[in-house]
Motif scaffolding. Structure first.
Motif, PDB file in Angstrom:
ATOM      1  N   TYR A 293      24.631 -19.128 -77.882  1.00 40.54           N
ATOM      2  CA  TYR A 293      23.440 -19.450 -77.093  1.00 40.54           C
ATOM      3  C   TYR A 293      23.851 -20.322 -75.912  1.00 40.54           C
ATOM      4  CZ  TYR A 293      23.663 -24.135 -79.082  1.00 40.54           C
ATOM      5  OH  TYR A 293      24.082 -25.394 -79.426  1.00 40.54           O
ATOM      6  N   LEU A 299      16.026 -13.507 -71.013  1.00 40.79           N
ATOM      7  CA  LEU A 299      14.760 -13.846 -71.653  1.00 40.79           C
ATOM      8  C   LEU A 299      14.287 -12.662 -72.495  1.00 40.79           C
ATOM      9  CD1 LEU A 299      12.866 -15.507 -68.670  1.00 40.79           C
ATOM     10  CD2 LEU A 299      14.291 -16.618 -70.410  1.00 40.79           C
ATOM     11  N   SER A 306      17.047 -17.193 -78.167  1.00 42.87           N
ATOM     12  CA  SER A 306      16.310 -16.975 -76.924  1.00 42.87           C
ATOM     13  C   SER A 306      14.843 -16.663 -77.202  1.00 42.87           C
ATOM     14  CB  SER A 306      16.953 -15.838 -76.126  1.00 42.87           C
ATOM     15  OG  SER A 306      17.019 -14.647 -76.886  1.00 42.87           O
ATOM     16  N   ALA A 310      11.992 -19.212 -75.669  1.00 43.73           N
ATOM     17  CA  ALA A 310      11.040 -18.652 -74.706  1.00 43.73           C
ATOM     18  C   ALA A 310       9.617 -18.733 -75.245  1.00 43.73           C
ATOM     19  CB  ALA A 310      11.411 -17.209 -74.389  1.00 43.73           C
ATOM     20  N   MET A 418      20.089 -25.388 -72.859  1.00 43.26           N
ATOM     21  CA  MET A 418      19.532 -24.046 -72.744  1.00 43.26           C
ATOM     22  C   MET A 418      18.037 -24.114 -72.427  1.00 43.26           C
ATOM     23  SD  MET A 418      19.394 -21.131 -75.689  1.00 43.26           S
ATOM     24  CE  MET A 418      18.385 -19.663 -75.501  1.00 43.26           C
ATOM     25  N   ASP A 421      17.297 -24.614 -68.707  1.00 42.19           N
ATOM     26  CA  ASP A 421      17.501 -23.388 -67.931  1.00 42.19           C
ATOM     27  C   ASP A 421      16.340 -22.419 -68.145  1.00 42.19           C
ATOM     28  OD1 ASP A 421      19.250 -21.308 -66.493  1.00 42.19           O
ATOM     29  OD2 ASP A 421      18.962 -20.366 -68.459  1.00 42.19           O
ATOM     30  N   PHE A 422      15.936 -22.232 -69.400  1.00 36.20           N
ATOM     31  CA  PHE A 422      14.842 -21.306 -69.697  1.00 36.20           C
ATOM     32  C   PHE A 422      13.531 -21.789 -69.083  1.00 36.20           C
ATOM     33  CE2 PHE A 422      15.541 -18.008 -73.175  1.00 36.20           C
ATOM     34  CZ  PHE A 422      16.854 -17.797 -72.821  1.00 36.20           C
ATOM     35  N   ARG A 423      13.286 -23.092 -69.153  1.00 37.67           N
ATOM     36  CA  ARG A 423      12.029 -23.613 -68.617  1.00 37.67           C
ATOM     37  C   ARG A 423      11.933 -23.363 -67.109  1.00 37.67           C
ATOM     38  NH1 ARG A 423      12.030 -28.352 -70.886  1.00 37.67           N
ATOM     39  NH2 ARG A 423      10.376 -27.984 -72.405  1.00 37.67           N
ATOM     40  N   ARG A 425      13.410 -20.978 -65.361  1.00 37.11           N
ATOM     41  CA  ARG A 425      13.269 -19.549 -65.069  1.00 37.11           C
ATOM     42  C   ARG A 425      11.907 -19.018 -65.468  1.00 37.11           C
ATOM     43  NH1 ARG A 425      18.316 -17.809 -68.343  1.00 37.11           N
ATOM     44  NH2 ARG A 425      17.451 -15.723 -68.091  1.00 37.11           N
ATOM     45  N   ILE A 426      11.378 -19.497 -66.587  1.00 34.72           N
ATOM     46  CA  ILE A 426      10.071 -19.003 -67.033  1.00 34.72           C
ATOM     47  C   ILE A 426       8.959 -19.533 -66.145  1.00 34.72           C
ATOM     48  CG2 ILE A 426       8.367 -19.144 -68.889  1.00 34.72           C
ATOM     49  CD1 ILE A 426      10.704 -19.031 -70.870  1.00 34.72           C
TER      50      ILE A 426
END
Length: 436
Positions: A293, A299, A306, A310, A418, A421-423, A425-426
Motif C-alpha cells: 500500500y 482509487l 485502497s 477511499a 497514503m 495522498d488519497f484525500r 485526489r478524492i
C-alpha cells in the motif's frame, strides 16, 4: 592444302620428342615431385625463412595473449552510455574473494551500482503504475538512466509528471505484449494489472501480458545481456495450506478459477524466467510481492487497503467480504522498492518473498483505518469473492539472510501517508471512480 599438312607436322614433332614405344600424354610432360626437390625449392626461394618467421610470430602472440588479457581486465573500463552496438554487452569485473561471477558458466556479470560507480541504463515496464513509479523515483535518485514502458491501462502519467524534463528519464507508451528493442543494463518487469478489478476486467489480456510480455522482455534480456527481474506475486501460493508461506511451498491454486488469469499467469511467468536462466544463461531475479500500500495506488481498484481508505474518506461504509477474518500482511511501498533494488543488485536468483510479516484480519485493518481517518466510519458485510485466500503471511527469513532486507515501516506509520495522498485526489476529483 597447307592447313592439312600442319597437324601432321605437329604430330611428327611430338613423336620425335617422346621416347620410342610411349604414346603421347600431356601429364607425362610434368616432372614428378619428390621430397628432395621440394626442399631444394624452399631453400632456393627462401620460403623456409618466411615459414619460420611466421611460426615465431604466432607462438609469441599465443604466449603473451593471456598475460595481456589479465592486465587489461585489471584496468577500469571507460563507458559511454549508448555507445555499444546491438547485442554487445559491457561487463565490469570485480574480484570477490574466490573470483565469484554472476550467471551461468562462469560468465562475468554486472556489478551493483554502489561498487562499480557506473551509471546504468534501466528499463522499468509498468513504470507508470503504483509500485513502478516509486521504483523509478529511487533509481533516478541513485543517478541511473531510466526508461519507463507503460500502456497506461492502470498506470497514470500523473505518477511520473514530476520527472518530465529530467534528462535521465524517458517514457515510452508501449504494450509489452508486442516486442521492443532497447539497449539497457537491467530490466525490471512490473507490467501487469495487479488488482482483482483490473485483471478480471480482461482476463485474456491479463494472461497474455503475463506470458507474452514476459517472453518479450526475457528475449530482450537475452539479446542484449541485461539482468532481468520479474515481479511475481504472493498469489502464486493460491489459498495456501501452509502458513506462513515459504518460497519452497508450491501453492494451492485453482487453474480454472476467476483469478487464475493472474495466479497461473504469474506462475507461468516464473517458469519462463527460470527456463531462460537455465537454458540461455540469462541473469534473472524473481520477487514474490505480498500486499503493498502507499501513495499513488489506484482509487477503487478492489484491493482492501485502497477500498477502505477511499470509502472512509468519502464517508461510505467500509466493505468487508465474508466474515472479515481473512488475514493479510501489508507492507509500505518504500519497503518493497528497497527490497526489489536489493534483489536486483544482489547475487541470488530467488524467488524471494517481499512482504511484511505483520498479520491483520480484515476487521483489524478496518479498525486501523477508522482510527486514522474517521472513528465514526461503519462496516458493511458482503458475500465473499471466489477463490479469495483465507490466509496470507510471508516467511521472509530468506530475504533477511541473503538480501539483508526486512520491512521498516509499520501499518500505523505508513497508512497516514497514503491517506493524505488519497484525500487530495478524492477531494480534488483528479480521477474517476475506476472500473466496476
Amino acid at each position: 592444302m597447307k592447313q592439312l599438312h600442319k597437324p601432321h607436322s605437329l604430330s611428327h614433332r611430338r613423336d620425335e620428342e617422346m621416347p620410342s614405344g610411349q604414346p603421347y600424354s600431356p601429364k607425362s610432360l610434368k616432372h614428378p615431385r619428390n621430397l628432395p626437390r621440394s626442399i631444394n625449392y624452399l631453400l632456393r626461394e627462401q620460403r623456409l625463412l618466411f615459414i619460420l618467421v611466421g611460426i615465431l610470430i604466432g607462438s609469441t602472440f599465443f604466449i603473451l595473449q593471456p598475460t595481456l588479457s589479465r592486465l587489461s581486465t585489471s584496468e577500469p573500463h571507460s563507458f559511454i552510455p549508448g555507445s555499444f552496438p546491438t547485442g554487445v554487452t559491457h561487463y565490469d569485473q570485480v574480484s570477490r574473494g574466490n573470483s565469484m561471477s554472476y550467471g551461468l558458466g562462469g560468465k562475468a556479470g554486472r556489478v551493483p551500482v554502489g561498487i562499480s560507480g557506473r551509471r546504468l541504463r534501466i528499463v522499468v515496464t509498468g513504470g507508470a503504475g503504483f509500485v513502478g513509479s516509486h521504483l523509478v523515483d529511487k533509481l533516478i535518485a541513485r543517478g541511473n538512466d531510466v526508461i519507463v514502458i507503460d500502456n497506461f491501462f492502470t498506470g497514470r502519467k500523473e505518477n511520473l509528471v514530476h520527472l518530465f524534463g529530467n534528462p535521465r528519464f524517458e517514457l515510452i507508451r508501449h504494450d509489452v505484449v508486442e516486442p521492443i528493442l532497447l539497449e539497457v543494463d537491467q530490466i525490471y518487469h512490473l507490467a501487469c494489472p495487479a488488482s482483482p478489478v483490473h485483471y478480471k476486467y480482461n482476463p485474456v489480456k491479463t494472461i497474455k501480458t503475463n506470458v507474452m510480455g514476459t517472453l518479450n522482455m526475457l528475449g530482450l534480456a537475452k539479446r542484449i545481456g541485461a539482468r532481468f527481474l520479474l515481479t511475481s506475486t504472493s498469489e502464486v501460493y493460491g489459498d495456501p495450506l501452509e502458513h506462513p508461506q515459504k518460497e519452497t511451498y508450491w501453492g494451492n491454486v485453482n487453474p480454472i478459477g476467476e483469478r487464475s488469469c493472474y495466479d497461473e499467469g504469474k506462475r507461468t511467468a516464473e517458469t519462463l524466467t527460470m527456463d531462460y536462466h537455465r537454458g540461455a544463461g540469462v541473469e534473472v531475479r524473481i520477487a514474490r510481492i505480498f500486499n503493498t500500500y502507499g501513495p499513488r495506488m489506484c482509487l477503487d481498484d478492489g484491493r482492501v487497503v485502497s477500498n477502505f481508505v477511499a470509502q472512509a474518506i468519502r464517508k461510505q461504509p467500509m466493505t468487508v467480504y465474508g466474515d472479515g477474518k481473512q488475514t493479510r500482511s501489508f507492507q509500505y511501498v518504500s519497503d518493497l522498492v528497497n527490497g526489489l533494488v536489493a534483489l536486483m543488485d544482489g547475487e541470488h536468483v530467488g524467488p524471494f518473498n517481499l512482504g511484511n510479516p505483520g498479520e491483520f484480519t480484515m476487521l483489524e485493518l478496518a479498525e486501523v483505518v477508522k482510527e486514522t481517518i474517521d472513528p465514526s466510519a461503519t462496516i458493511e458485510y458482503r458475500a465473499n469473492t471466489a477463490d479469495d485466500p483465507h490466509m496470507r503471511k510471508p516467511d521472509i527469513s530468506k530475504a533477511k539472510e541473503l538480501l539483508n532486507w526486512e520491512p521498516k515501516v509499520s501499518l500505523r506509520e505508513g497508512l497516514p501517508l497514503m491517506v493524505n495522498d488519497f484525500r487530495n485526489r478524492i477531494l480534488n476529483e483528479d480521477e474517476g471512480k475506476g472500473m466496476k
